[in-house]
Design a protein around this motif. Sequence first.
Motif, PDB file in Angstrom:
ATOM      1  N   THR A 277       0.832  -1.208   0.000  1.00 12.39           N
ATOM      2  CA  THR A 277       0.000   0.000   0.000  1.00 12.39           C
ATOM      3  C   THR A 277       0.860   1.248   0.000  1.00 12.39           C
ATOM      4  OG1 THR A 277      -1.735  -1.184   1.207  1.00 12.39           O
ATOM      5  CG2 THR A 277      -1.847   1.222   1.201  1.00 12.39           C
ATOM      6  N   VAL A 278       1.927   1.261   0.802  1.00  5.06           N
ATOM      7  CA  VAL A 278       2.826   2.414   0.845  1.00  5.06           C
ATOM      8  C   VAL A 278       3.458   2.631  -0.524  1.00  5.06           C
ATOM      9  CG1 VAL A 278       4.978   3.308   1.799  1.00  5.06           C
ATOM     10  CG2 VAL A 278       3.288   2.260   3.308  1.00  5.06           C
ATOM     11  N   ARG A 279       3.933   1.566  -1.151  1.00  6.42           N
ATOM     12  CA  ARG A 279       4.551   1.691  -2.471  1.00  6.42           C
ATOM     13  C   ARG A 279       3.567   2.241  -3.499  1.00  6.42           C
ATOM     14  NH1 ARG A 279       6.790  -3.310  -0.905  1.00  6.42           N
ATOM     15  NH2 ARG A 279       5.219  -4.444  -2.103  1.00  6.42           N
ATOM     16  N   GLU A 280       2.318   1.823  -3.415  1.00  6.44           N
ATOM     17  CA  GLU A 280       1.310   2.319  -4.357  1.00  6.44           C
ATOM     18  C   GLU A 280       1.044   3.804  -4.151  1.00  6.44           C
ATOM     19  OE1 GLU A 280      -1.949  -0.284  -3.609  1.00  6.44           O
ATOM     20  OE2 GLU A 280      -1.211  -1.848  -4.970  1.00  6.44           O
ATOM     21  N   PHE A 281       1.006   4.235  -2.898  1.00  6.29           N
ATOM     22  CA  PHE A 281       0.825   5.663  -2.627  1.00  6.29           C
ATOM     23  C   PHE A 281       2.000   6.472  -3.171  1.00  6.29           C
ATOM     24  CE2 PHE A 281      -2.444   4.873   0.764  1.00  6.29           C
ATOM     25  CZ  PHE A 281      -3.399   5.741   0.248  1.00  6.29           C
ATOM     26  N   VAL A 282       3.221   5.960  -2.985  1.00  8.58           N
ATOM     27  CA  VAL A 282       4.409   6.669  -3.487  1.00  8.58           C
ATOM     28  C   VAL A 282       4.318   6.829  -5.002  1.00  8.58           C
ATOM     29  CG1 VAL A 282       6.910   6.572  -3.779  1.00  8.58           C
ATOM     30  CG2 VAL A 282       5.888   5.966  -1.582  1.00  8.58           C
ATOM     31  N   ARG A 283       3.905   5.780  -5.695  1.00 13.38           N
ATOM     32  CA  ARG A 283       3.771   5.864  -7.153  1.00 13.38           C
ATOM     33  C   ARG A 283       2.720   6.892  -7.552  1.00 13.38           C
ATOM     34  NH1 ARG A 283       4.990   0.146  -7.195  1.00 13.38           N
ATOM     35  NH2 ARG A 283       2.788  -0.368  -6.874  1.00 13.38           N
ATOM     36  N   VAL A 284       1.613   6.914  -6.810  1.00 13.66           N
ATOM     37  CA  VAL A 284       0.563   7.895  -7.105  1.00 13.66           C
ATOM     38  C   VAL A 284       1.082   9.316  -6.904  1.00 13.66           C
ATOM     39  CG1 VAL A 284      -1.664   8.801  -6.322  1.00 13.66           C
ATOM     40  CG2 VAL A 284      -1.364   6.339  -6.626  1.00 13.66           C
ATOM     41  N   PHE A 285       1.764   9.565  -5.770  1.00 14.67           N
ATOM     42  CA  PHE A 285       2.318  10.897  -5.510  1.00 14.67           C
ATOM     43  C   PHE A 285       3.310  11.303  -6.609  1.00 14.67           C
ATOM     44  CE2 PHE A 285       1.743  10.066  -0.692  1.00 14.67           C
ATOM     45  CZ  PHE A 285       0.400  10.392  -0.793  1.00 14.67           C
ATOM     46  N   LYS A 286       4.167  10.373  -7.003  1.00 15.36           N
ATOM     47  CA  LYS A 286       5.177  10.657  -8.019  1.00 15.36           C
ATOM     48  C   LYS A 286       4.523  10.964  -9.366  1.00 15.36           C
ATOM     49  CE  LYS A 286       9.410   8.679 -10.044  1.00 15.36           C
ATOM     50  NZ  LYS A 286       9.001   8.639 -11.463  1.00 15.36           N
TER      51      LYS A 286
ATOM     52  N   LEU B 218       2.716  14.340  -9.224  1.00  7.34           N
ATOM     53  CA  LEU B 218       3.659  15.456  -9.201  1.00  7.34           C
ATOM     54  C   LEU B 218       4.271  15.677 -10.587  1.00  7.34           C
ATOM     55  CD1 LEU B 218       5.173  17.569  -7.512  1.00  7.34           C
ATOM     56  CD2 LEU B 218       6.862  15.813  -6.972  1.00  7.34           C
ATOM     57  N   GLU B 219       4.682  14.602 -11.246  1.00  6.68           N
ATOM     58  CA  GLU B 219       5.284  14.725 -12.569  1.00  6.68           C
ATOM     59  C   GLU B 219       4.300  15.268 -13.595  1.00  6.68           C
ATOM     60  OE1 GLU B 219       8.697  11.203 -12.374  1.00  6.68           O
ATOM     61  OE2 GLU B 219       6.732  10.800 -13.272  1.00  6.68           O
ATOM     62  N   SER B 220       3.029  14.879 -13.464  1.00 11.05           N
ATOM     63  CA  SER B 220       2.029  15.389 -14.404  1.00 11.05           C
ATOM     64  C   SER B 220       1.778  16.877 -14.218  1.00 11.05           C
ATOM     65  CB  SER B 220       0.713  14.615 -14.237  1.00 11.05           C
ATOM     66  OG  SER B 220       0.078  14.938 -13.000  1.00 11.05           O
ATOM     67  N   LYS B 221       1.980  17.367 -12.995  1.00  9.91           N
ATOM     68  CA  LYS B 221       1.734  18.782 -12.711  1.00  9.91           C
ATOM     69  C   LYS B 221       2.921  19.657 -13.092  1.00  9.91           C
ATOM     70  CE  LYS B 221      -2.435  18.659 -10.974  1.00  9.91           C
ATOM     71  NZ  LYS B 221      -3.559  19.398 -11.623  1.00  9.91           N
ATOM     72  N   ILE B 222       4.139  19.212 -12.780  1.00  8.90           N
ATOM     73  CA  ILE B 222       5.320  20.040 -13.068  1.00  8.90           C
ATOM     74  C   ILE B 222       5.918  19.714 -14.438  1.00  8.90           C
ATOM     75  CG2 ILE B 222       5.837  20.249 -10.612  1.00  8.90           C
ATOM     76  CD1 ILE B 222       8.096  18.263 -10.996  1.00  8.90           C
ATOM     77  N   ARG B 223       5.433  18.627 -15.070  1.00 11.49           N
ATOM     78  CA  ARG B 223       5.881  18.218 -16.399  1.00 11.49           C
ATOM     79  C   ARG B 223       7.396  18.015 -16.448  1.00 11.49           C
ATOM     80  NH1 ARG B 223       1.942  21.646 -20.548  1.00 11.49           N
ATOM     81  NH2 ARG B 223       0.000  21.137 -19.461  1.00 11.49           N
TER      82      ARG B 223
ATOM     83  N   THR C 253      -4.827  20.467   4.630  1.00 10.34           N
ATOM     84  CA  THR C 253      -3.946  19.714   3.747  1.00 10.34           C
ATOM     85  C   THR C 253      -3.948  20.318   2.349  1.00 10.34           C
ATOM     86  OG1 THR C 253      -5.699  18.172   3.099  1.00 10.34           O
ATOM     87  CG2 THR C 253      -4.340  17.555   4.997  1.00 10.34           C
ATOM     88  N   ALA C 254      -2.959  19.934   1.573  1.00 14.07           N
ATOM     89  CA  ALA C 254      -2.864  20.288   0.160  1.00 14.07           C
ATOM     90  C   ALA C 254      -2.345  19.055  -0.559  1.00 14.07           C
ATOM     91  CB  ALA C 254      -1.928  21.481  -0.021  1.00 14.07           C
ATOM     92  N   SER C 255      -2.186  19.129  -1.866  1.00 17.01           N
ATOM     93  CA  SER C 255      -1.615  18.009  -2.606  1.00 17.01           C
ATOM     94  C   SER C 255      -0.117  17.921  -2.329  1.00 17.01           C
ATOM     95  CB  SER C 255      -1.853  18.195  -4.107  1.00 17.01           C
ATOM     96  OG  SER C 255      -3.226  18.181  -4.413  1.00 17.01           O
ATOM     97  N   PHE C 256       0.392  16.713  -2.266  1.00 20.51           N
ATOM     98  CA  PHE C 256       1.817  16.553  -2.002  1.00 20.51           C
ATOM     99  C   PHE C 256       2.623  17.218  -3.106  1.00 20.51           C
ATOM    100  CE2 PHE C 256       5.886  14.413  -2.384  1.00 20.51           C
ATOM    101  CZ  PHE C 256       6.347  14.490  -1.087  1.00 20.51           C
ATOM    102  N   GLY C 257       3.617  18.040  -2.713  1.00 19.64           N
ATOM    103  CA  GLY C 257       4.463  18.733  -3.672  1.00 19.64           C
ATOM    104  C   GLY C 257       3.907  20.046  -4.175  1.00 19.64           C
ATOM    105  N   GLU C 258       2.751  20.423  -3.684  1.00 20.33           N
ATOM    106  CA  GLU C 258       2.109  21.672  -4.129  1.00 20.33           C
ATOM    107  C   GLU C 258       2.740  22.893  -3.451  1.00 20.33           C
ATOM    108  OE1 GLU C 258      -2.234  23.773  -3.374  1.00 20.33           O
ATOM    109  OE2 GLU C 258      -2.140  21.601  -3.605  1.00 20.33           O
ATOM    110  N   LEU C 259       2.884  23.984  -4.196  1.00 18.43           N
ATOM    111  CA  LEU C 259       3.359  25.237  -3.620  1.00 18.43           C
ATOM    112  C   LEU C 259       2.245  25.890  -2.817  1.00 18.43           C
ATOM    113  CD1 LEU C 259       5.472  27.009  -6.404  1.00 18.43           C
ATOM    114  CD2 LEU C 259       6.288  26.135  -4.218  1.00 18.43           C
TER     115      LEU C 259
END
Length: 206
Positions: free
Chosen positions: A26-35, A38-43, A89-95
Motif C-alpha cells: 500500500t505504501v509503495r502504491e501511494f508513493v507511485r501515485v504521488f510521483k 507530481l510529474e504530471s503537474k510540473i511536467r 492539507t494540500a496536494s503533495f508537492g504543491e506550492l
Amino acid sequence: GGKVVMENPAQGESQSNGTVEEAGKTVREFVRVFKDHLESKIRTKVQGKDPIMLWAIRWAAMVTSRYLVGKDGRTPQERKRGRRCKEPTASFGELVWYKPIDKAREKNKIEATWEKGIWLGTAREANETLIGTKDGVTRCYAIKRMAEEDRWSSAEITAMQGTPQQPSPSRVGLHIPKRLPTEVAPDGGPHGVAVEGDDGQEIPPT
C-alpha cells in the motif's frame, strides 16, 4: 488467563507475513501515485534520489497508518483521538503560502508574514505542517493555498533541499527547525538558524 505463544513467520516466505506485506504494498502504491501526480503537474521527471521523493515515502507511510478509512468508516487517527481529523492539507508537492512559527511573535503588522514553500505533509507529534524550501525543511502552523495556476513549479521542486534524515542542510540531525537560514555570511556560515526556546510553549495559528 491463557498463555500466548509467539510464532515467527518463515524466513523469506512473504505469504506468512501477510499484514506487513500488504502494508508495504500500500505504501509503495501511494508513493507511485504521488510521483505520477507530481510529474504530471510540473511536467518534469522526478528522480528517486531527489529529496522530495524521500518525503513522499514518509508521507505515504503516514497516510497508510493514519488516514486510510477502515471497515468501520473511521481512520486509525480517528479511533485513537475519538474525533475526525481537521488538519489543513494540500496536494503533495504543491506550492503553498505558509506562516513561519516565529512570525507569530512579530508586532510589525505591515510586513508580509507569509512565505512560499512546498507542502510535504504533516508532522508526527504536533498539529504542524512540513514545508520544503531551497534552504531546507521547516515546520509551520498555518498555510494558504495559491491560485490554481501558481501551485506547481518544477524549479522549486528541483531546488528543494533537506531530507527526513537531515531536514536542515546546515545542521546535522533529524530535528525539523522552526526557522531556516535567511541569509548566508561571507564565510558561508548560516544566519538565523532557529534554536528551540526554553519555555517550550507553542504558538497558536493566527
